[in-house]
Design an enzyme around this catalytic site. Structure first.
Site, PDB file in Angstrom:
ATOM      1  N   LYS A  91       0.855  -1.188   0.000  1.00  0.00           N
ATOM      2  CA  LYS A  91       0.000   0.000   0.000  1.00  0.00           C
ATOM      3  C   LYS A  91       0.885   1.228   0.000  1.00  0.00           C
ATOM      4  O   LYS A  91       1.842   1.325   0.787  1.00  0.00           O
ATOM      5  CB  LYS A  91      -0.879   0.009   1.264  1.00  0.00           C
ATOM      6  CG  LYS A  91      -1.851   1.166   1.320  1.00  0.00           C
ATOM      7  CD  LYS A  91      -3.128   0.894   0.557  1.00  0.00           C
ATOM      8  CE  LYS A  91      -3.949   2.136   0.244  1.00  0.00           C
ATOM      9  NZ  LYS A  91      -3.477   2.877  -0.958  1.00  0.00           N
ATOM     10  N   GLN A 112       7.216   3.812   3.871  1.00  0.00           N
ATOM     11  CA  GLN A 112       5.814   3.398   3.928  1.00  0.00           C
ATOM     12  C   GLN A 112       5.617   2.137   4.770  1.00  0.00           C
ATOM     13  O   GLN A 112       4.572   1.973   5.405  1.00  0.00           O
ATOM     14  CB  GLN A 112       5.309   3.167   2.489  1.00  0.00           C
ATOM     15  CG  GLN A 112       3.808   3.267   2.328  1.00  0.00           C
ATOM     16  CD  GLN A 112       3.312   4.697   2.200  1.00  0.00           C
ATOM     17  OE1 GLN A 112       3.896   5.509   1.506  1.00  0.00           O
ATOM     18  NE2 GLN A 112       2.210   5.006   2.873  1.00  0.00           N
ATOM     19  N   LYS A 115       5.387   3.427   8.353  1.00  0.00           N
ATOM     20  CA  LYS A 115       4.212   4.304   8.476  1.00  0.00           C
ATOM     21  C   LYS A 115       2.934   3.462   8.544  1.00  0.00           C
ATOM     22  O   LYS A 115       2.092   3.649   9.410  1.00  0.00           O
ATOM     23  CB  LYS A 115       4.167   5.234   7.261  1.00  0.00           C
ATOM     24  CG  LYS A 115       3.102   6.283   7.304  1.00  0.00           C
ATOM     25  CD  LYS A 115       2.869   6.932   5.936  1.00  0.00           C
ATOM     26  CE  LYS A 115       4.111   7.578   5.373  1.00  0.00           C
ATOM     27  NZ  LYS A 115       3.790   8.477   4.226  1.00  0.00           N
ATOM     28  N   LYS A 127       5.432   1.735  -3.130  1.00  0.00           N
ATOM     29  CA  LYS A 127       5.328   3.072  -3.724  1.00  0.00           C
ATOM     30  C   LYS A 127       5.559   2.962  -5.223  1.00  0.00           C
ATOM     31  O   LYS A 127       6.273   2.062  -5.672  1.00  0.00           O
ATOM     32  CB  LYS A 127       6.390   4.008  -3.128  1.00  0.00           C
ATOM     33  CG  LYS A 127       6.079   5.479  -3.297  1.00  0.00           C
ATOM     34  CD  LYS A 127       5.156   5.971  -2.203  1.00  0.00           C
ATOM     35  CE  LYS A 127       4.748   7.410  -2.406  1.00  0.00           C
ATOM     36  NZ  LYS A 127       4.057   7.912  -1.203  1.00  0.00           N
ATOM     37  N   GLY A 166      -2.758   8.293  -4.330  1.00  0.00           N
ATOM     38  CA  GLY A 166      -2.113   9.500  -4.837  1.00  0.00           C
ATOM     39  C   GLY A 166      -0.860   9.875  -4.065  1.00  0.00           C
ATOM     40  O   GLY A 166      -0.546   9.318  -3.020  1.00  0.00           O
ATOM     41  N   ASP A 167      -0.131  10.804  -4.616  1.00  0.00           N
ATOM     42  CA  ASP A 167       1.033  11.436  -3.972  1.00  0.00           C
ATOM     43  C   ASP A 167       1.276  12.703  -4.803  1.00  0.00           C
ATOM     44  O   ASP A 167       0.345  13.172  -5.479  1.00  0.00           O
ATOM     45  CB  ASP A 167       2.243  10.483  -3.965  1.00  0.00           C
ATOM     46  CG  ASP A 167       3.363  10.965  -3.040  1.00  0.00           C
ATOM     47  OD1 ASP A 167       3.269  10.741  -1.829  1.00  0.00           O
ATOM     48  OD2 ASP A 167       4.333  11.600  -3.522  1.00  0.00           O
ATOM     49  N   THR A 210      -4.597  13.610   5.063  1.00  0.00           N
ATOM     50  CA  THR A 210      -3.176  13.759   5.394  1.00  0.00           C
ATOM     51  C   THR A 210      -2.935  15.068   6.134  1.00  0.00           C
ATOM     52  O   THR A 210      -2.256  15.105   7.177  1.00  0.00           O
ATOM     53  CB  THR A 210      -2.306  13.687   4.130  1.00  0.00           C
ATOM     54  OG1 THR A 210      -2.712  12.559   3.354  1.00  0.00           O
ATOM     55  CG2 THR A 210      -0.838  13.547   4.499  1.00  0.00           C
ATOM     56  N   ASN A 241      -2.276  19.091  -1.988  1.00  0.00           N
ATOM     57  CA  ASN A 241      -3.296  18.414  -1.187  1.00  0.00           C
ATOM     58  C   ASN A 241      -3.004  18.462   0.309  1.00  0.00           C
ATOM     59  O   ASN A 241      -3.867  18.822   1.108  1.00  0.00           O
ATOM     60  CB  ASN A 241      -3.427  16.958  -1.677  1.00  0.00           C
ATOM     61  CG  ASN A 241      -4.327  16.143  -0.774  1.00  0.00           C
ATOM     62  OD1 ASN A 241      -3.858  15.419   0.098  1.00  0.00           O
ATOM     63  ND2 ASN A 241      -5.628  16.282  -0.947  1.00  0.00           N
ATOM     64  N   SER A 378      -6.825   5.802   3.665  1.00  0.00           N
ATOM     65  CA  SER A 378      -6.881   4.868   2.533  1.00  0.00           C
ATOM     66  C   SER A 378      -7.253   3.476   3.036  1.00  0.00           C
ATOM     67  O   SER A 378      -8.031   2.759   2.393  1.00  0.00           O
ATOM     68  CB  SER A 378      -5.527   4.790   1.833  1.00  0.00           C
ATOM     69  OG  SER A 378      -5.336   5.887   0.970  1.00  0.00           O
TER      70      SER A 378
HETATM   71  P1  NDP Z   1       0.657  17.799  -4.450  1.00  0.00           P
HETATM   72  O1  NDP Z   1       1.143  17.438  -5.792  1.00  0.00           O
HETATM   73  O2  NDP Z   1      -0.781  18.011  -4.208  1.00  0.00           O
HETATM   74  O3  NDP Z   1       1.416  19.125  -3.928  1.00  0.00           O
HETATM   75  C1  NDP Z   1       2.796  19.161  -3.847  1.00  0.00           C
HETATM   76  C2  NDP Z   1       3.204  20.545  -3.397  1.00  0.00           C
HETATM   77  O4  NDP Z   1       4.605  20.544  -3.104  1.00  0.00           O
HETATM   78  C3  NDP Z   1       2.998  21.591  -4.480  1.00  0.00           C
HETATM   79  O5  NDP Z   1       2.739  22.825  -3.878  1.00  0.00           O
HETATM   80  C4  NDP Z   1       4.348  21.578  -5.176  1.00  0.00           C
HETATM   81  O6  NDP Z   1       4.639  22.756  -5.888  1.00  0.00           O
HETATM   82  C5  NDP Z   1       5.283  21.412  -4.016  1.00  0.00           C
HETATM   83  N1  NDP Z   1       6.536  20.795  -4.487  1.00  0.00           N
HETATM   84  C6  NDP Z   1       6.691  19.648  -5.172  1.00  0.00           C
HETATM   85  N2  NDP Z   1       7.979  19.420  -5.485  1.00  0.00           N
HETATM   86  C7  NDP Z   1       8.640  20.462  -4.991  1.00  0.00           C
HETATM   87  C8  NDP Z   1      10.006  20.813  -4.978  1.00  0.00           C
HETATM   88  N3  NDP Z   1      10.947  20.028  -5.572  1.00  0.00           N
HETATM   89  N4  NDP Z   1      10.336  21.964  -4.335  1.00  0.00           N
HETATM   90  C9  NDP Z   1       9.383  22.728  -3.741  1.00  0.00           C
HETATM   91  N5  NDP Z   1       8.082  22.440  -3.727  1.00  0.00           N
HETATM   92  C10 NDP Z   1       7.714  21.331  -4.335  1.00  0.00           C
HETATM   93  O7  NDP Z   1       1.236  16.675  -3.473  1.00  0.00           O
HETATM   94  P2  NDP Z   1       0.799  16.305  -1.991  1.00  0.00           P
HETATM   95  O8  NDP Z   1       0.318  17.498  -1.274  1.00  0.00           O
HETATM   96  O9  NDP Z   1      -0.062  15.111  -2.077  1.00  0.00           O
HETATM   97  O10 NDP Z   1       2.198  15.819  -1.379  1.00  0.00           O
HETATM   98  C11 NDP Z   1       3.047  16.678  -0.644  1.00  0.00           C
HETATM   99  C12 NDP Z   1       3.963  15.846   0.241  1.00  0.00           C
HETATM  100  O11 NDP Z   1       3.172  15.070   1.150  1.00  0.00           O
HETATM  101  C13 NDP Z   1       4.842  14.821  -0.497  1.00  0.00           C
HETATM  102  O12 NDP Z   1       6.064  14.681   0.197  1.00  0.00           O
HETATM  103  C14 NDP Z   1       4.048  13.522  -0.356  1.00  0.00           C
HETATM  104  O13 NDP Z   1       4.876  12.381  -0.471  1.00  0.00           O
HETATM  105  C15 NDP Z   1       3.513  13.691   1.053  1.00  0.00           C
HETATM  106  N6  NDP Z   1       2.339  12.890   1.409  1.00  0.00           N
HETATM  107  C16 NDP Z   1       1.197  12.939   0.675  1.00  0.00           C
HETATM  108  C17 NDP Z   1       0.100  12.200   1.056  1.00  0.00           C
HETATM  109  C18 NDP Z   1      -1.211  12.290   0.350  1.00  0.00           C
HETATM  110  O14 NDP Z   1      -2.166  11.669   0.817  1.00  0.00           O
HETATM  111  N7  NDP Z   1      -1.331  13.039  -0.740  1.00  0.00           N
HETATM  112  C19 NDP Z   1       0.159  11.299   2.219  1.00  0.00           C
HETATM  113  C20 NDP Z   1       1.387  11.388   2.975  1.00  0.00           C
HETATM  114  C21 NDP Z   1       2.430  12.148   2.548  1.00  0.00           C
HETATM  115  P3  NDP Z   1       4.606  22.745  -7.504  1.00  0.00           P
HETATM  116  O15 NDP Z   1       3.158  22.746  -7.854  1.00  0.00           O
HETATM  117  O16 NDP Z   1       5.321  23.983  -7.889  1.00  0.00           O
HETATM  118  O17 NDP Z   1       5.324  21.506  -7.947  1.00  0.00           O
HETATM  119  O1  2IT Z   2       2.991   8.932   1.389  1.00  0.00           O
HETATM  120  C1  2IT Z   2       1.859   8.475   1.596  1.00  0.00           C
HETATM  121  O2  2IT Z   2       1.545   7.920   2.654  1.00  0.00           O
HETATM  122  C2  2IT Z   2       0.848   8.639   0.537  1.00  0.00           C
HETATM  123  N1  2IT Z   2       1.142   9.231  -0.496  1.00  0.00           N
HETATM  124  C3  2IT Z   2      -0.532   8.052   0.707  1.00  0.00           C
HETATM  125  C4  2IT Z   2      -0.525   6.582   0.417  1.00  0.00           C
HETATM  126  C5  2IT Z   2      -1.864   5.917   0.395  1.00  0.00           C
HETATM  127  O3  2IT Z   2      -1.877   4.730   0.038  1.00  0.00           O
HETATM  128  O4  2IT Z   2      -2.884   6.524   0.709  1.00  0.00           O
END
Ligand code: NDP
Ligand code: 2IT
Length: 445
Positions: A91, A112, A115, A127, A166-167, A210, A241, A378
């Site tokens: 997952k 993961q 976590k 992943k 997603g991520d 998240t 997100n 999830s």
């Molecule tokens: P999104 O794609 O929705 O948003 C990512 C954000 O981070 C955007 O604002 C993006 O800006 C910025 N970003 C991405 N790459 C860079 C970079 N190299 N330098 C600076 N800013 C950057 O992703 P999420 O919000 O889903 O994910 C954000 C973080 O949270 C990640 O580390 C992800 O692994 C983690 N995460 C996400 C989960 C989820 O459920 N979605 C769960 C647990 C962890 P820009 O648009 O300019 O690229």
């Molecule tokens: O980093 C993470 O935990 C995620 N992107 C969410 C993974 C999931 O299966 O919901």
């Protein structure tokens, strides 16, 4: 490293995967935390648990050809790393970003495992991703890419085998296109992906999970400091997100979010960020955060997202990407009086930054604990899909909140038991590891 078994394991990982610096970084941090556990429980070495937990069970690498709107053939690289299945089906999310490579997906898959273990639900760790960048692509281009990606991936996943989500770069739109292609090829309608649309099996509160979870976790850290979010000033990096829903929860608890960012730069709004404007820019119009400063007079935009940590705050929530907060930024946060940092992103703080936080007695919630609310929800989506039922928003949110409290308590107690009270990095690694390692022993090799 002063434990031979741990040192040998790390050396093997580095030899086997040369140059995969993010993967080495994640493994080093976990293994360092585990030294007291390995010394206290000799059976883990005898059963080769560390060699086994640092080597993915399966790695799938594939080509993703697609045709852009001009009729030109494009080729990206897809991958899915199925890391560990001791606790359940693999997952973990799928990341679409130009920086994606095997090191990044391996570090994320490795994190993961621990976590998912911490959530208390039955999920293994994995992943996936691609170096495809959805930014600037039309909806049709994104759809054709997702279909091609899933045409290969569908052979390797399934509701009881591996359940992606997603991520970065993968949200509801991408999950929908991938789900549609999976269903078309495999002719089954089941919960093979999470983060689905609400009308076809998605869970209420998964979108928020998240960010909300990160704030619930941080609130527990603040309670241990005999305080809460009320009237605090908060800086949140990212505007995707995780960042958006962390900001929403922080505001609902009476704190003020003064800065948010994207990879281009950050906006500072001393009056407090107007989240409806950020949501519209990012979720609807898919525009840059710089536009915020054009719409809101009190805001100032600065290019260079890394400087967001120079804004004074009580609480910092890094919610963008790995290694976005280094030792120097951590020192500035400490000097400015920051009392808590909770990681919404995966591994956003460099090892130097983590050291600064721990030394300065800043409460620090590492990503694998603080951002586990996404994957936990999830897991709740999978449970609802199995039952063919949908729970209400409040039911899911209440379960999420309790899971985050439990994760905080597990990490805190493990840190205490292994003589590093307050060190939630050690606590989360140890608590997450002990459950997986115990199950690996029970399942044999
Ligand atoms: P999104 O794609 O929705 O948003 C990512 C954000 O981070 C955007 O604002 C993006 O800006 C910025 N970003 C991405 N790459 C860079 C970079 N190299 N330098 C600076 N800013 C950057 O992703 P999420 O919000 O889903 O994910 C954000 C973080 O949270 C990640 O580390 C992800 O692994 C983690 N995460 C996400 C989960 C989820 O459920 N979605 C769960 C647990 C962890 P820009 O648009 O300019 O690229
Ligand atoms: O980093 C993470 O935990 C995620 N992107 C969410 C993974 C999931 O299966 O919901």
């Amino acid at each position: 490293m002063n434990n031979q078994y741990v040192a040998n394991t790390l050396e093997t990982v580095k030899r086997r995967y040369p140059g995969e610096v993010e993967f080495h970084q994640a493994v080093t941090e976990v293994l360092e935390s585990l030294i007291p556990v390995i010394e206290r429980n000799k059976e883990f070495e005898e059963a080769g648990i560390l060699q086994r937990i640092t080597e993915p069970e399966r790695q799938v690498l594939f080509m993703v050809p697609w045709v852009d709107d001009k009729g030109k053939v494009q080729v990206n690289r897809g991958m899915r790393i199925q890391f560990n299945s001791a606790l359940g089906p693999y997952k973990g999310g799928i990341r679409f970003h130009s920086s994606v490579n095997t090191s990044i997906i391996k570090f994320l898959g490795f994190e993961q495992i621990f976590k998912n273990s911490l959530t208390g639900l039955m999920m293994g760790g994995g992943k996936g991703g691609s170096d495809f960048d959805p930014k600037g692509k039309s909806d049709n281009e994104v759809m054709r890419f997702c279909q091609s990606f899933m045409t290969e991936l569908c052979r390797h996943i399934g509701a009881d085998t591996d359940v992606p989500a997603g991520d970065i770069g993968v949200g509801g739109r991408e999950i929908g296109f991938m789900f549609g292609q999976y269903k078309r090829i495999r002719n089954v309608f089941h919960g093979v992906l999470t983060g689905k649309g609400l009308q076809y099996g998605g869970s209420l509160a998964r979108t928020e999970a998240t960010g909300y979870g990160c704030v619930y976790f941080c609130d527990e850290m603040l309670k241990d400091k005999k305080t809460g979010f009320e009237n605090k000033t908060v800086v949140i990096s990212g505007s995707g997100n995780v960042a958006i829903y962390a900001a929403q929860k922080v505001q609902s608890l009476g704190a003020k979010v003064v800065a948010m960012s994207d990879s281009g730069g950050y906006v500072y709004d001393a009056d407090g960020i107007k989240l409806d404007i950020v949501k519209n820019l990012k979720e609807v119009e898919r525009k840059r955060i710089s536009e915020y400063a054009k719409e809101v007079k009190s805001a100032k935009y600065t290019e260079n997202c890394f400087d967001i940590w120079t804004i004074p705050c009580d609480v910092a929530l890094p919610c963008a990407t790995q290694n976005e907060l280094d030792g120097k930024s951590a020192q500035i946060l400490a000097k400015n009086g920051c009392i808590a940092v909770a990681e919404g992103a995966n591994m956003p703080s460099t090892p130097d930054a983590v050291k600064v936080f721990l030394d300065a007695k800043i409460s620090f919630g590492p990503g694998k604990a603080a951002n586990a609310g996404g994957v936990a929800t999830s897991g709740l989506e999978m449970a609802q899909n199995s039952q063919r039922l949908s729970w209400t928003f409040d039911e899911v949110d209440a379960k999420l909140h309790q899971i985050m409290i439990n994760i905080h308590d597990s990490a805190k107690n493990a840190a205490l038991e292994y003589n590093t009270p307050g060190n939630l990095v050690n606590g989360a690694n140890i608590a997450g590891f002990l459950k997986v390692a115990g199950v690996m022993l029970a399942q044999g090799f």
